[in-house]
Write an enzyme that holds these catalytic residues in place. Structure first.
Site, PDB file in Angstrom:
ATOM      1  N   ASP A 120     -17.016  20.223   2.297  1.00 17.76           N
ATOM      2  CA  ASP A 120     -17.658  19.107   2.980  1.00 17.76           C
ATOM      3  C   ASP A 120     -19.136  19.388   3.255  1.00 17.76           C
ATOM      4  O   ASP A 120     -20.014  18.607   2.876  1.00 17.76           O
ATOM      5  CB  ASP A 120     -16.945  18.796   4.297  1.00 17.76           C
ATOM      6  CG  ASP A 120     -15.457  18.574   4.119  1.00 17.76           C
ATOM      7  OD1 ASP A 120     -15.047  18.215   2.994  1.00 17.76           O
ATOM      8  OD2 ASP A 120     -14.711  18.767   5.086  1.00 17.76           O
ATOM      9  N   SER A 121     -19.402  20.499   3.929  1.00 18.86           N
ATOM     10  CA  SER A 121     -20.791  20.786   4.280  1.00 18.86           C
ATOM     11  C   SER A 121     -21.609  21.158   3.051  1.00 18.86           C
ATOM     12  O   SER A 121     -22.803  20.854   2.973  1.00 18.86           O
ATOM     13  CB  SER A 121     -20.865  21.905   5.330  1.00 18.86           C
ATOM     14  OG  SER A 121     -20.339  23.114   4.845  1.00 18.86           O
TER      15      SER A 121
ATOM     16  N   GLU B 134       0.806  -1.227   0.000  1.00 18.75           N
ATOM     17  CA  GLU B 134       0.000   0.000   0.000  1.00 18.75           C
ATOM     18  C   GLU B 134       0.836   1.272   0.000  1.00 18.75           C
ATOM     19  O   GLU B 134       0.310   2.357  -0.281  1.00 18.75           O
ATOM     20  CB  GLU B 134      -0.956   0.015   1.204  1.00 18.75           C
ATOM     21  CG  GLU B 134      -0.302   0.166   2.561  1.00 18.75           C
ATOM     22  CD  GLU B 134       0.137  -1.151   3.194  1.00 18.75           C
ATOM     23  OE1 GLU B 134       0.270  -1.184   4.431  1.00 18.75           O
ATOM     24  OE2 GLU B 134       0.355  -2.128   2.452  1.00 18.75           O
TER      25      GLU B 134
ATOM     26  N   SER C 118     -20.988  25.341   6.800  1.00 16.19           N
ATOM     27  CA  SER C 118     -19.842  26.206   7.086  1.00 16.19           C
ATOM     28  C   SER C 118     -19.379  26.955   5.850  1.00 16.19           C
ATOM     29  O   SER C 118     -18.654  27.940   5.953  1.00 16.19           O
ATOM     30  CB  SER C 118     -18.682  25.369   7.621  1.00 16.19           C
ATOM     31  OG  SER C 118     -18.161  24.539   6.600  1.00 16.19           O
ATOM     32  N   GLY C 119     -19.766  26.469   4.675  1.00 18.29           N
ATOM     33  CA  GLY C 119     -19.294  27.042   3.428  1.00 18.29           C
ATOM     34  C   GLY C 119     -18.168  26.245   2.818  1.00 18.29           C
ATOM     35  O   GLY C 119     -17.788  26.474   1.668  1.00 18.29           O
ATOM     36  N   GLY C 120     -17.601  25.294   3.587  1.00 14.34           N
ATOM     37  CA  GLY C 120     -16.553  24.432   3.059  1.00 14.34           C
ATOM     38  C   GLY C 120     -17.119  23.390   2.116  1.00 14.34           C
ATOM     39  O   GLY C 120     -18.327  23.160   2.057  1.00 14.34           O
TER      40      GLY C 120
END
Length: 518
Positions: free
Chosen positions: A226-227, A170, A222-224
């Protein structure tokens, strides 16, 4: 149901890399503890099992073992390092302390070029990391490879579909590692390789729709990336049942609150913004310990979110953009609703959006990205058609600038860090390098040094610049930014940001450091 490779984690530092290498082949995998139950694996469309390495010795009292039922599931098993020793030990072979330990690069000679070692050169550069070795194979196993100090570097029993390697395929230091894993996945496990961003979106939207039903969802936005990706997936599933809430804790980067509102409007997500700047600063007064900061911010976030939820009316679900690395670093359960545990991780740092939610809050958690790495989230965001500036937005910690200010968080120190961080980001953008470092930011230290400015003695703060390259945030290397770029950053910061008279550049990789300083 998604075809899945189950990875049993025996505590290896490389377990996350195994998962990354599997997913790079468009094959879905999940990581489980050796304490996994039969029911947990039988609920999957299981294609194979990989046993990770680990620090234990198989003959030690209390050493982790593979549940015997795994071999009864009728799928191939690949043991890596400790996983190979464990298979040999449990099946009647012999494992002993190696006469000479191997840690680092080694050369393996393929003595029987079959199965996953077929079509490879007779000698292979590999990465070894072991103090024990298999010294006698179990009955029915064949030797496939050796090194100067490891007589059994690979073995197999095709009749029982058990395969094993003493070295680590890996890691990048095993150049043929990806080819070896690919052979295991596609030729031995017969994986379809159909786990793509599009397939993830289709299945996740269906799962959200089924779980949520007619209930309402609050999403912590949050604006990122992810969210935003989480919110977009949920909106596709339940439409107007979703309400997004942005808690502005006052710990954001320069102009970020306005940027979040603009992004939400551009994407078409309804946003309720809450200004809680003064409240969070009050809670953080006098606090210097980073774990206390995170926990205080997490508790304050929950409190403000709960207040907002009550004002908006009944919502059953709380949606968050929690990712796999967040879960692993917090050593949290992978899926508390199903009781599944990750295994042997220790808490590196607490992520405010992982666990810790009080039962009195009354929400059920909805975390559609909980099994994804950051690069996978970006791929899903692009597939969803989100704007590039959303997909490639810089990762930003939930506690915000509070964990980039070492020591107490005050309004003055926030203003100083915001101004310096804005310069770092602007210079990276001007150099057309915004996609080169995976993350870049400024850190305000509590260290003060003597300087000279305008023939005057100064005694002000040291500011650090951090820029790293990474694929998923689990490991990272410091970014080799051009020296003239660093010089421009330093000159601008020292000349225009009050309270800073010295700038340093962090050249620590992860591990041993973390990406964030706190």
């Amino acid at each position: 149901m998604t075809q899945t490779i189950a990875i049993l984690d025996f505590g290896s530092q490389y377990t996350m890399l195994i998962a990354r290498r599997v997913r790079e082949q468009n094959v879905y995998c999940e990581i489980f503890s050796p304490r996994v139950t039969r029911a947990e694996l039988e609920r999957l469309d299981l294609a194979g099992v990989i046993l990770s390495g680990g620090p234990a010795s198989v003959y030690d009292e209390g050493a982790p073992h593979m549940p015997e039922f795994v071999t009864e599931l009728g799928v191939p098993v690949l043991g890596i390092c400790y996983g190979m020793q464990l298979r040999a030990h449990q099946l009647g072979g012999k494992v002993e302390r190696a006469p000479q330990r191997e840690f680092g690069p080694a050369v393996v000679r393929i003595t029987y070029p079959v199965s996953f070692l077929s079509n490879l050169a007779p000698e292979q550069a590999v990465w070894m990391s072991h103090g024990d070795s298999v010294c006698a194979l179990p009955e029915g196993f064949e030797k496939l490879a050796e090194s100067d100090t490891c007589f059994f570097a690979a073995m197999k029993n095709s009749d029982r579909s058990i395969y094993a390697l003493q070295f680590h395929p890996e890691v990048a230091h095993t150049p043929s590692g990806k080819q070896i894993l690919r052979h295991f996945l596609f030729e031995i496990c017969k994986c379809a390789g159909d786990w793509t961003p599009g397939a993830f979106i289709t299945s996740t939207v269906a799962q959200i729709r089924e779980r949520v039903g007619r209930e309402r969802v609050l999403c912590a936005l949050s604006g990122g990336v992810d969210s935003m990706v989480a919110a977009t997936l949920i909106e596709r599933a339940v439409g107007a049942q979703l309400t997004c809430v942005f808690i502005d804790h006052g710990l954001l980067r320069q102009n970020e609150g306005a940027d979040v509102a603009s992004l939400a409007q551009q994407i078409g997500i309804e946003l309720v913004a809450v200004d809680a700047h003064d409240y969070f600063l009050k809670q953080l007064e006098g606090v210097t310990d980073p774990e206390r900061k995170r926990k205080i911010i997490g508790a304050a976030f929950v409190e403000k979110f709960d207040e907002t939820a009550r004002s908006l009316g009944a919502h059953k679900f709380l949606a968050q953009g929690t990712l796999y690395p967040d879960v692993i670093e917090s050593a949290a359960p992978l899926d508390t609703a199903e009781g599944r545990t990750h295994g042997n991780a220790v808490t590196i740092k607490t992520h405010h959006n992982v666990g810790g939610l009080p039962t009195t809050m009354g929400f059920a958690l909805l975390e559609p990205l909980r099994h994804l790495f950051k690069d996978e989230v970006r791929a899903v965001g692009a597939e969803l058609g989100l704007p590039e500036r959303v997909v490639w937005r810089q990762p930003f910690p939930g506690p915000g600038l509070a964990v980039r200010i070492l020591g107490e968080v005050t309004q003055e120190r926030l203003d100083t860090l915001r101004a310096a961080d804005a310069i770092v980001r602007e210079e990276i953008l001007n150099a057309n390098l915004e996609k080169v470092p995976w993350q870049y930011f400024a850190v305000l230290t509590p260290v003060q040094t003597v300087g000279v400015m305008g023939d005057q003695r100064t005694y002000e703060n040291v500011l650090a610049i951090r820029a790293v390259t990474s694929e998923d945030g689990m490991t990272a290397d410091w970014a080799r930014l051009p020296h003239d770029l660093l010089a421009r950053m330093s000159t601008r910061i020292v000349n225009s940001v009050r309270g800073v008279n010295r700038v340093v550049y962090d050249i620590t990789s992860k591990p041993p450091g973390t990406i964030e300083w706190e």
